[in-house]
Motif scaffolding. Structure first.
Motif, PDB file in Angstrom:
ATOM      1  N   UNK A 115       0.837  -1.298  -0.143  1.00  0.00           N
ATOM      2  CA  UNK A 115       0.037   0.053  -0.138  1.00  0.00           C
ATOM      3  C   UNK A 115       0.764   1.198  -0.037  1.00  0.00           C
ATOM      4  N   UNK A 116       1.885   1.190   0.775  1.00  0.00           N
ATOM      5  CA  UNK A 116       2.885   2.435   0.681  1.00  0.00           C
ATOM      6  C   UNK A 116       3.397   2.530  -0.619  1.00  0.00           C
ATOM      7  N   UNK A 117       3.839   1.310  -1.241  1.00  0.00           N
ATOM      8  CA  UNK A 117       4.396   1.533  -2.687  1.00  0.00           C
ATOM      9  C   UNK A 117       3.444   2.295  -3.621  1.00  0.00           C
ATOM     10  N   UNK A 118       2.038   1.666  -3.550  1.00  0.00           N
ATOM     11  CA  UNK A 118       1.110   2.572  -4.370  1.00  0.00           C
ATOM     12  C   UNK A 118       0.743   3.879  -3.997  1.00  0.00           C
ATOM     13  N   UNK A 119       0.976   4.242  -2.736  1.00  0.00           N
ATOM     14  CA  UNK A 119       0.507   5.784  -2.391  1.00  0.00           C
ATOM     15  C   UNK A 119       1.752   6.639  -2.752  1.00  0.00           C
ATOM     16  N   UNK A 120       3.072   6.131  -2.838  1.00  0.00           N
ATOM     17  CA  UNK A 120       3.989   6.846  -3.630  1.00  0.00           C
ATOM     18  C   UNK A 120       3.917   6.869  -4.881  1.00  0.00           C
ATOM     19  N   UNK A 121       3.537   5.895  -5.900  1.00  0.00           N
ATOM     20  CA  UNK A 121       3.299   5.802  -7.299  1.00  0.00           C
ATOM     21  C   UNK A 121       2.103   7.093  -7.517  1.00  0.00           C
ATOM     22  N   UNK A 122       0.971   6.830  -6.712  1.00  0.00           N
ATOM     23  CA  UNK A 122      -0.106   8.085  -6.946  1.00  0.00           C
ATOM     24  C   UNK A 122       0.246   9.106  -6.773  1.00  0.00           C
ATOM     25  N   UNK A 123       1.414   9.381  -5.679  1.00  0.00           N
ATOM     26  CA  UNK A 123       1.677  10.871  -5.281  1.00  0.00           C
ATOM     27  C   UNK A 123       2.826  11.201  -6.505  1.00  0.00           C
ATOM     28  N   UNK A 124       3.315  10.399  -7.269  1.00  0.00           N
ATOM     29  CA  UNK A 124       4.358  10.886  -8.218  1.00  0.00           C
ATOM     30  C   UNK A 124       3.296  10.942  -9.599  1.00  0.00           C
ATOM     31  N   UNK A 125       2.475  10.220  -9.573  1.00  0.00           N
ATOM     32  CA  UNK A 125       1.565  10.267 -10.717  1.00  0.00           C
ATOM     33  C   UNK A 125       0.716  11.639 -10.811  1.00  0.00           C
ATOM     34  N   UNK A 126      -0.056  12.000  -9.662  1.00  0.00           N
ATOM     35  CA  UNK A 126      -0.406  13.124  -9.172  1.00  0.00           C
ATOM     36  C   UNK A 126       0.190  14.173  -8.524  1.00  0.00           C
ATOM     37  N   UNK A 127       1.051  14.889  -9.314  1.00  0.00           N
ATOM     38  CA  UNK A 127       1.883  15.615  -8.553  1.00  0.00           C
ATOM     39  C   UNK A 127       1.124  16.651  -7.698  1.00  0.00           C
ATOM     40  N   UNK A 128       0.246  17.214  -8.418  1.00  0.00           N
ATOM     41  CA  UNK A 128      -0.712  18.288  -7.777  1.00  0.00           C
ATOM     42  C   UNK A 128      -1.323  17.964  -6.483  1.00  0.00           C
ATOM     43  N   UNK A 129      -1.494  16.688  -6.210  1.00  0.00           N
ATOM     44  CA  UNK A 129      -1.861  16.212  -4.913  1.00  0.00           C
ATOM     45  C   UNK A 129      -0.732  15.972  -3.929  1.00  0.00           C
ATOM     46  N   UNK A 130       0.329  15.506  -4.562  1.00  0.00           N
ATOM     47  CA  UNK A 130       1.594  15.313  -3.814  1.00  0.00           C
ATOM     48  C   UNK A 130       1.889  16.837  -3.231  1.00  0.00           C
ATOM     49  N   UNK A 131       1.769  17.844  -3.892  1.00  0.00           N
ATOM     50  CA  UNK A 131       2.015  19.119  -3.528  1.00  0.00           C
ATOM     51  C   UNK A 131       1.204  19.582  -2.437  1.00  0.00           C
ATOM     52  N   UNK A 132      -0.176  19.178  -2.574  1.00  0.00           N
ATOM     53  CA  UNK A 132      -1.088  19.489  -1.518  1.00  0.00           C
ATOM     54  C   UNK A 132      -1.203  18.957  -0.224  1.00  0.00           C
ATOM     55  N   UNK A 133      -0.754  17.700  -0.450  1.00  0.00           N
ATOM     56  CA  UNK A 133      -0.357  16.703   0.916  1.00  0.00           C
ATOM     57  C   UNK A 133       0.662  17.543   1.405  1.00  0.00           C
ATOM     58  N   UNK A 134       1.674  17.761   0.648  1.00  0.00           N
ATOM     59  CA  UNK A 134       3.101  18.367   1.435  1.00  0.00           C
ATOM     60  C   UNK A 134       2.416  19.520   2.261  1.00  0.00           C
ATOM     61  N   UNK A 135       2.113  20.513   1.645  1.00  0.00           N
ATOM     62  CA  UNK A 135       1.580  21.752   2.210  1.00  0.00           C
ATOM     63  C   UNK A 135       0.699  21.560   3.508  1.00  0.00           C
ATOM     64  N   UNK A 136      -0.281  20.646   3.397  1.00  0.00           N
ATOM     65  CA  UNK A 136      -1.101  20.188   4.473  1.00  0.00           C
ATOM     66  C   UNK A 136      -0.427  19.780   5.360  1.00  0.00           C
ATOM     67  N   UNK A 137       0.595  18.804   5.450  1.00  0.00           N
ATOM     68  CA  UNK A 137       1.411  18.213   6.519  1.00  0.00           C
ATOM     69  C   UNK A 137       2.276  19.478   7.061  1.00  0.00           C
ATOM     70  N   UNK A 138       2.938  20.515   6.175  1.00  0.00           N
ATOM     71  CA  UNK A 138       3.794  21.466   6.747  1.00  0.00           C
ATOM     72  C   UNK A 138       2.923  22.288   7.741  1.00  0.00           C
ATOM     73  N   UNK A 139       1.607  22.519   7.374  1.00  0.00           N
ATOM     74  CA  UNK A 139       0.738  23.386   8.112  1.00  0.00           C
ATOM     75  C   UNK A 139       0.275  22.945   9.389  1.00  0.00           C
ATOM     76  N   UNK A 140      -0.079  21.584   9.495  1.00  0.00           N
ATOM     77  CA  UNK A 140      -0.700  20.959  10.703  1.00  0.00           C
ATOM     78  C   UNK A 140       0.232  20.190  11.509  1.00  0.00           C
ATOM     79  N   UNK A 141       1.648  19.698  10.897  1.00  0.00           N
ATOM     80  CA  UNK A 141       2.602  19.091  11.775  1.00  0.00           C
ATOM     81  C   UNK A 141       3.739  20.051  11.966  1.00  0.00           C
ATOM     82  N   UNK A 142       4.169  20.769  10.961  1.00  0.00           N
ATOM     83  CA  UNK A 142       5.283  21.699  10.900  1.00  0.00           C
ATOM     84  C   UNK A 142       6.459  20.877  10.582  1.00  0.00           C
ATOM     85  N   UNK A 143       7.773  21.620  10.788  1.00  0.00           N
ATOM     86  CA  UNK A 143       9.011  20.755  10.531  1.00  0.00           C
ATOM     87  C   UNK A 143       9.506  20.570  11.862  1.00  0.00           C
ATOM     88  N   UNK A 144       9.209  20.825  12.941  1.00  0.00           N
ATOM     89  CA  UNK A 144       9.716  20.615  14.248  1.00  0.00           C
ATOM     90  C   UNK A 144       9.468  19.395  15.025  1.00  0.00           C
TER      91      UNK A 144
END
Length: 158
Positions: free
Chosen positions: A103-132
């Motif tokens: 499942x993790x491999x498929x999630x990575x493949x989907x994230x690569x295929x749908x780069x706009x989703x990858x960017x949105x997920x990355x942004x959401x994680x940064x805003x909620x979790x942060x980098x600290x």
């Protein structure tokens, strides 16, 4: 290591007597690898017990230990006990390790295929979790797009 957990998955869900017979008959080779995987789970559970904060659940083991504490106060013979936690860890994390990897491999493949989703997920994680800090289970409630993406991958690949 996944091949160890494949064998381990069967033996983790099998009755103990059946696992012992399988080893004695030589069906699963060297029991040292099997023993090593048991030790990994025991070490992780022990680590969680030492650092447990009943008000903060970091993962499944913390949640189980917290619930076990509550239930054993009410009923010392509760099914929430260490033996059950060890069996659950072996079953979920040992037997399911190939499934989780897939499942993790498929999630990575989907994230690569749908780069706009990858960017949105990355942004959401940064805003909620942060980098600290590392994410925690409760963070998922504040990341609806990420949660929806994960759920959709599960839906498509199961």
């Amino acid at each position: 290591m996944p091949h160890v957990f494949n064998r381990f998955g069967f033996l983790a869900t099998a009755p103990v007597w059946l696992a012992r017979i399988a080893f004695k008959m030589g069906l699963y080779g060297d029991h040292k690898k099997f023993d090593y995987s048991y030790q990994l789970f025991d070490k992780e559970i022990s680590s969680h017990q030492k650092s447990l904060d009943l008000n903060t659940k970091r993962d499944y083991i913390d949640g189980y230990l917290t619930e076990m504490d509550v239930r054993q106060r009410k009923d010392p013979n509760s099914n929430f006990n260490m033996k059950r936690l060890q069996a659950n860890c072996r079953t979920f994390f040992g037997a399911g390790s190939v499934t989780i990897r897939t499942i993790t491999e498929w999630m990575l493949l989907f994230a690569v295929r749908y780069s706009e989703h990858q960017k949105r997920i990355h942004s959401e994680i940064d805003s909620v979790v942060g980098r600290d800090r590392s994410p925690c289970y409760a963070d998922r409630l504040h990341m609806p797009f990420t949660q929806a993406f994960i759920n959709e991958v599960f839906r498509l690949k199961t």
